[in-house]
Write a protein that holds these residues in place. Structure first.
Motif, PDB file in Angstrom:
ATOM      1  N   ALA A  43      -5.826  -0.571   3.074  1.00 45.10           N
ATOM      2  CA  ALA A  43      -7.022  -0.539   3.917  1.00 45.10           C
ATOM      3  C   ALA A  43      -7.199   0.807   4.615  1.00 45.10           C
ATOM      4  O   ALA A  43      -8.318   1.192   4.951  1.00 45.10           O
ATOM      5  CB  ALA A  43      -6.974  -1.659   4.962  1.00 45.10           C
ATOM      6  N   CYS A  44      -6.113   1.543   4.803  1.00 47.73           N
ATOM      7  CA  CYS A  44      -6.187   2.846   5.466  1.00 47.73           C
ATOM      8  C   CYS A  44      -6.925   3.876   4.611  1.00 47.73           C
ATOM      9  O   CYS A  44      -7.387   4.888   5.133  1.00 47.73           O
ATOM     10  CB  CYS A  44      -4.801   3.349   5.813  1.00 47.73           C
ATOM     11  N   MET A  46      -9.678   3.166   3.004  1.00 47.02           N
ATOM     12  CA  MET A  46     -11.097   2.822   2.965  1.00 47.02           C
ATOM     13  C   MET A  46     -11.910   3.944   3.599  1.00 47.02           C
ATOM     14  O   MET A  46     -11.456   4.591   4.539  1.00 47.02           O
ATOM     15  CB  MET A  46     -11.359   1.515   3.717  1.00 47.02           C
ATOM     16  N   ALA A  50     -13.743   2.097   9.051  1.00 48.96           N
ATOM     17  CA  ALA A  50     -12.822   1.022   8.680  1.00 48.96           C
ATOM     18  C   ALA A  50     -11.436   1.573   8.358  1.00 48.96           C
ATOM     19  O   ALA A  50     -10.423   1.024   8.805  1.00 48.96           O
ATOM     20  CB  ALA A  50     -13.378   0.233   7.491  1.00 48.96           C
ATOM     21  N   GLY A  51     -11.369   2.657   7.599  1.00 45.65           N
ATOM     22  CA  GLY A  51     -10.084   3.243   7.242  1.00 45.65           C
ATOM     23  C   GLY A  51      -9.334   3.789   8.448  1.00 45.65           C
ATOM     24  O   GLY A  51      -8.120   3.666   8.545  1.00 45.65           O
ATOM     25  N   ALA A  54      -7.966   0.856  10.405  1.00 46.71           N
ATOM     26  CA  ALA A  54      -6.802   0.315   9.701  1.00 46.71           C
ATOM     27  C   ALA A  54      -5.582   1.212   9.932  1.00 46.71           C
ATOM     28  O   ALA A  54      -4.480   0.721  10.178  1.00 46.71           O
ATOM     29  CB  ALA A  54      -7.094   0.185   8.210  1.00 46.71           C
ATOM     30  N   THR A 174       0.196  -4.948   6.266  1.00 47.51           N
ATOM     31  CA  THR A 174      -0.971  -4.833   5.384  1.00 47.51           C
ATOM     32  C   THR A 174      -2.103  -5.720   5.892  1.00 47.51           C
ATOM     33  O   THR A 174      -3.267  -5.300   5.934  1.00 47.51           O
ATOM     34  CB  THR A 174      -0.585  -5.219   3.943  1.00 47.51           C
ATOM     35  N   ALA A 178      -5.785  -4.525   7.291  1.00 42.57           N
ATOM     36  CA  ALA A 178      -6.996  -5.064   6.666  1.00 42.57           C
ATOM     37  C   ALA A 178      -7.887  -5.755   7.693  1.00 42.57           C
ATOM     38  O   ALA A 178      -9.120  -5.632   7.649  1.00 42.57           O
ATOM     39  CB  ALA A 178      -6.628  -6.024   5.537  1.00 42.57           C
ATOM     40  N   ALA A 181      -9.757  -3.150   9.675  1.00 41.65           N
ATOM     41  CA  ALA A 181     -10.857  -2.604   8.892  1.00 41.65           C
ATOM     42  C   ALA A 181     -11.998  -3.602   8.791  1.00 41.65           C
ATOM     43  O   ALA A 181     -13.174  -3.233   8.904  1.00 41.65           O
ATOM     44  CB  ALA A 181     -10.359  -2.232   7.498  1.00 41.65           C
ATOM     45  N   ALA A 182     -11.673  -4.859   8.589  1.00 38.34           N
ATOM     46  CA  ALA A 182     -12.706  -5.894   8.452  1.00 38.34           C
ATOM     47  C   ALA A 182     -13.504  -6.069   9.735  1.00 38.34           C
ATOM     48  O   ALA A 182     -14.692  -6.403   9.684  1.00 38.34           O
ATOM     49  CB  ALA A 182     -12.074  -7.218   8.039  1.00 38.34           C
TER      50      ALA A 182
END
Length: 187
Positions: A43-44, A46, A50-51, A54, A174, A178, A181-182
């Protein structure tokens, strides 16, 4: 009117410290790319805020009291160079990844980290659009007792790997990255 480059740099590192999605939206370009995400949860990597959120969640899961005091900046035409220190206390597993899978999990040591880093932030449209860094990871790993390996730390890392705790820590880290980010994607 947007932020000045120095304010953007401070803002980006404040996002990593706090996980503030509003600030992330203010300082991080939607096309943001993090060259350093290779050792982080997927996710990092992204794009956009978001990234970054994350990445902050990943680092805060390992290091409490995380801080990035800025020591200096230098402005270029489309970039700002930032010299800073990364500080915190290692209170959660520090999980590193390779190709999206668990590479190494360092069980919490309770030790302080404090080491220097140098970051280059690309700027576009009044926001940060790119990140790359030169970090003194050897010093950080030394402060954690990983390099050179301190016998108690090495034994705990092996035990974590053999008992599955490293894999569970990686899965948890993880999921936390995520979720961070979500929050911005669905928030």
């Amino acid at each position: 009117m947007g932020m000045e480059p120095t304010e953007l740099a401070h803002g980006l590192f404040r996002v990593l410290e706090t996980g503030d999605p509003a600030l992330a939206a203010e300082v991080v370009h939607e096309d943001f790319r993090n060259r350093e995400a290779a050792v982080a949860p997927a996710a990092c990597a992204m794009p956009g805020p978001a990234g970054v959120l994350a990445s902050g969640a990943w680092m805060r899961s390992a290091f409490s009291d995380l801080g990035f005091p800025v020591l200096g900046t230098a402005l270029g035409e489309d970039a700002i160079w930032v010299r800073l220190r990364m500080r915190g206390r290692h209170t959660g597993p520090f999980v590193r990844y390779r190709d999206g899978a668990l590479d190494q999990a360092v069980p919490p040591t309770g030790r302080e980290i404090d080491f220097e880093q140098f970051h280059v932030l690309g700027l576009r449209d009044g926001k940060v659009v790119h990140h790359e860094a030169v970090r003194d990871d050897i010093t950080m790993l030394g402060q954690l007792g990983v390099f050179p390996p301190a016998p108690p730390t090495a034994l705990r890392m092996v035990a974590w790997r053999l008992t599955g705790r490293a894999g569970r820590a990686a899965a948890r880290t993880t999921a936390e990255a995520a979720a961070a980010a979500a929050a911005v994607l669905h928030g």
